[in-house]
Motif scaffolding. Structure first.
Motif, PDB file in Angstrom:
ATOM      1  N   ALA A 184       0.829  -1.207   0.000  1.00 12.23           N
ATOM      2  CA  ALA A 184       0.000   0.000   0.000  1.00 12.23           C
ATOM      3  C   ALA A 184       0.861   1.254   0.000  1.00 12.23           C
ATOM      4  CB  ALA A 184      -0.925  -0.010   1.213  1.00 12.23           C
ATOM      5  N   THR A 185       1.979   1.213   0.705  1.00 11.24           N
ATOM      6  CA  THR A 185       2.890   2.355   0.696  1.00 11.24           C
ATOM      7  C   THR A 185       3.455   2.592  -0.696  1.00 11.24           C
ATOM      8  OG1 THR A 185       3.498   1.937   3.007  1.00 11.24           O
ATOM      9  CG2 THR A 185       5.002   3.296   1.710  1.00 11.24           C
ATOM     10  N   GLY A 186       3.789   1.508  -1.391  1.00 14.81           N
ATOM     11  CA  GLY A 186       4.271   1.648  -2.762  1.00 14.81           C
ATOM     12  C   GLY A 186       3.232   2.270  -3.673  1.00 14.81           C
ATOM     13  N   ALA A 216       5.981   0.291 -10.689  1.00 13.68           N
ATOM     14  CA  ALA A 216       7.336   0.072 -10.166  1.00 13.68           C
ATOM     15  C   ALA A 216       7.363   0.164  -8.645  1.00 13.68           C
ATOM     16  CB  ALA A 216       8.295   1.088 -10.785  1.00 13.68           C
ATOM     17  N   LEU A 217       6.717   1.162  -8.087  1.00 11.85           N
ATOM     18  CA  LEU A 217       6.733   1.341  -6.641  1.00 11.85           C
ATOM     19  C   LEU A 217       5.869   0.304  -5.935  1.00 11.85           C
ATOM     20  CD1 LEU A 217       6.770   5.183  -6.790  1.00 11.85           C
ATOM     21  CD2 LEU A 217       8.346   3.856  -5.385  1.00 11.85           C
ATOM     22  N   SER A 218       4.783  -0.122  -6.557  1.00 14.06           N
ATOM     23  CA  SER A 218       3.974  -1.186  -5.951  1.00 14.06           C
ATOM     24  C   SER A 218       4.763  -2.490  -5.893  1.00 14.06           C
ATOM     25  CB  SER A 218       2.682  -1.390  -6.752  1.00 14.06           C
ATOM     26  OG  SER A 218       1.897  -0.221  -6.748  1.00 14.06           O
ATOM     27  N   LEU A 219       5.447  -2.826  -6.984  1.00 13.23           N
ATOM     28  CA  LEU A 219       6.293  -4.019  -6.972  1.00 13.23           C
ATOM     29  C   LEU A 219       7.419  -3.863  -5.959  1.00 13.23           C
ATOM     30  CD1 LEU A 219       7.113  -6.770  -8.082  1.00 13.23           C
ATOM     31  CD2 LEU A 219       8.368  -5.591  -9.916  1.00 13.23           C
ATOM     32  N   GLY A 220       7.987  -2.664  -5.879  1.00 10.54           N
ATOM     33  CA  GLY A 220       9.014  -2.425  -4.869  1.00 10.54           C
ATOM     34  C   GLY A 220       8.490  -2.646  -3.463  1.00 10.54           C
ATOM     35  N   GLY A 221       7.258  -2.208  -3.196  1.00  6.13           N
ATOM     36  CA  GLY A 221       6.658  -2.439  -1.892  1.00  6.13           C
ATOM     37  C   GLY A 221       6.471  -3.913  -1.591  1.00  6.13           C
ATOM     38  N   VAL A 222       6.053  -4.687  -2.593  1.00  8.18           N
ATOM     39  CA  VAL A 222       5.896  -6.137  -2.402  1.00  8.18           C
ATOM     40  C   VAL A 222       7.235  -6.778  -2.041  1.00  8.18           C
ATOM     41  CG1 VAL A 222       5.332  -8.310  -3.556  1.00  8.18           C
ATOM     42  CG2 VAL A 222       3.886  -6.297  -3.916  1.00  8.18           C
ATOM     43  N   VAL A 223       8.275  -6.430  -2.795  1.00  9.13           N
ATOM     44  CA  VAL A 223       9.595  -7.012  -2.527  1.00  9.13           C
ATOM     45  C   VAL A 223      10.099  -6.590  -1.147  1.00  9.13           C
ATOM     46  CG1 VAL A 223      11.987  -7.160  -3.311  1.00  9.13           C
ATOM     47  CG2 VAL A 223      10.122  -7.115  -4.979  1.00  9.13           C
TER      48      VAL A 223
END
Length: 435
Positions: free
Chosen positions: A75-77, A280-287
């Motif tokens: 969610a932050t991403g 990109a940022l959502s995937l970054g948040g998942v990782v």
């Protein structure tokens, strides 16, 4: 004919006439820089409490469960991605291309940059506030300064904004002076020539920035009381074994961090294959959520409070767990910065160095913890920041024992030789690493 009277060259005018006009702006910028840092940090802490305490308690889930960490960081991403996409200025330039002190941004970019920073700090992203807060304060100081004194050099206001922020971050002006001294090797002078044409001395150049840094540090100390010292056993005097340990650990820290530095362009390239910042940022948040689940809750957030927790209960962790924390934290910095989260790399790198130092003491209990921790931080920061003064100062304030300074200075030498000329954890506009 009467001979002409010999000409008398007047003595150079006092530099005070050139320096005094900057005293009041330096005080204002120093205090303002600290207040902005405190305001963003407090806002982020309030949201952090909601995300990691109030909400999970209300719905009956564990705040440090894998599911909740994944949910909050994803969610932050998404939230930061929306800010980068929709807010004016797109929250500033790509954070992978920014350093601690850069050229002034347009003031209209500042609100989006601060919003993206606060969201990342609250959501558990492994980045610190130092880069974006410094950029915001430089932008505001430059905007204000050019209106008060249009003819003054831009470097004056950049130096004041940077000094005030760094003084506020560390609670002392010394770090700011060291950073500016290091940058003056290749940068223009931050003050104009004094009356009479005499070039300003180093102290002339540092006079106004020191005032800004002192005002920023004092304001932070009075209002927020930043603390960097760790609860470590006192270190009385160095032994030969301490020298060997310092050399090995600092060099090992630099080598470990260099692996992350070399991986940085590839991580950045991978995330920027995605066509949209929200993706990109959502995937970054998942990782980042998965990394947090792997390394534990101490590997989340900027790392400043977490190093105190780790030092207070380090006996509860094995050498393998501590080494895993170091690796996970460095990986989290790569993902966070590579995917586009706004933040700095110094504070989380300090956590990685502390974890590495405690790994050394767990493997070899005879190594003094203060030596291991400070040298681990020194090595990691040298590789990540490529700034010797910042690395040495940050390591020294974690365990402020005078006997450690000679060891740190000596252990810096092989670590610096290892990182010198290597890529930095910062990219240019084409995606290539700076050197």
């Amino acid at each position: 004919m009467t001979a002409p009277a010999p000409s008398v060259t007047p003595p150079p005018a006092s530099p005070a006439r050139a320096l005094l006009p900057f005293v009041l702006p330096a005080l204002v910028i120093g205090v303002g820089s600290s207040l902005l840092l405190i305001g963003v940090s407090e806002a982020a802490d309030l949201l952090k409490n909601v995300l990691w305490q109030t909400l999970p308690d209300a719905i009956g889930v564990g705040p440090w469960s894998v599911a909740w960490m994944l949910a909050v960081l994803t969610a932050t991403g998404v939230a930061v991605g929306l800010v980068v996409w929709k807010v004016y200025g797109h929250a500033g330039p790509d954070p992978a291309t920014t350093g601690l002190v850069d050229a002034p941004l347009p003031p209209g970019v500042v609100p989006g940059l601060l919003l993206a920073t606060a969201l990342a700090l609250a959501g558990g992203v492994s980045l610190g506030p130092e880069n974006p807060i410094t950029a915001a304060n430089i932008a505001l100081a430059y905007w204000l300064g050019r209106r008060l004194s249009p003819g003054s050099p831009a470097t004056v206001w950049v130096a004041l904004g940077a000094a005030g922020t760094v003084g506020a971050l560390f609670g002392t002006p010394i770090a700011a002076v060291l950073i500016l001294t290091e940058s003056m090797v290749s940068a223009p002078r931050p003050v104009p020539a004094v009356p009479g044409g005499r070039a300003p001395t180093l102290w002339d150049q540092l006079f106004a920035p020191l005032i800004a840094a002192g005002a920023g540090g004092l304001t932070s100390s009075l209002l927020a009381a930043p603390a960097f010292g760790l609860p470590l056993p006192p270190f009385s005097h160095p032994r030969w074994t301490d020298l060997v340990a310092a050399l090995v650990i600092a060099t090992a820290g630099a080598a470990v961090a260099l692996v992350a530095v070399y991986a940085f362009p590839y991580v950045h390239w991978f995330f920027h294959l995605l066509p949209h910042p929200v993706l990109a940022l959502s995937l970054g948040g998942v990782v980042l959520g998965l990394l947090g689940a792997l390394g534990g809750r101490l590997t989340l957030f900027k790392g400043l409070e977490e190093i105190g927790e780790l030092a207070s209960d380090v006996a509860a962790y094995s050498a393998g767990s501590l080494a895993l924390m170091c690796v996970v934290k460095l990986a989290a910095v790569l993902v966070a910065c590579g995917s586009g989260f706004r933040g700095g790399r110094i504070f989380p790198s300090v956590f990685a160095g502390v974890a590495l130092g405690f790994t050394a003491t767990a493997l070899v209990p005879s190594v003094h913890p203060a030596v291991a921790v400070t040298c681990g931080v020194l090595g990691v920061l040298l590789a990540v920041t490529r700034q010797g003064w910042v690395s040495l100062f940050t390591a020294a304030i974690l365990a402020p024992d005078p006997g450690l300074l000679p060891l740190l200075c000596v252990s810096l030498l092989p670590a610096w030789l290892l990182v010198s000329g290597r890529p930095q954890m910062q990219l240019d506009g084409t995606g290539a690493p700076l050197r």
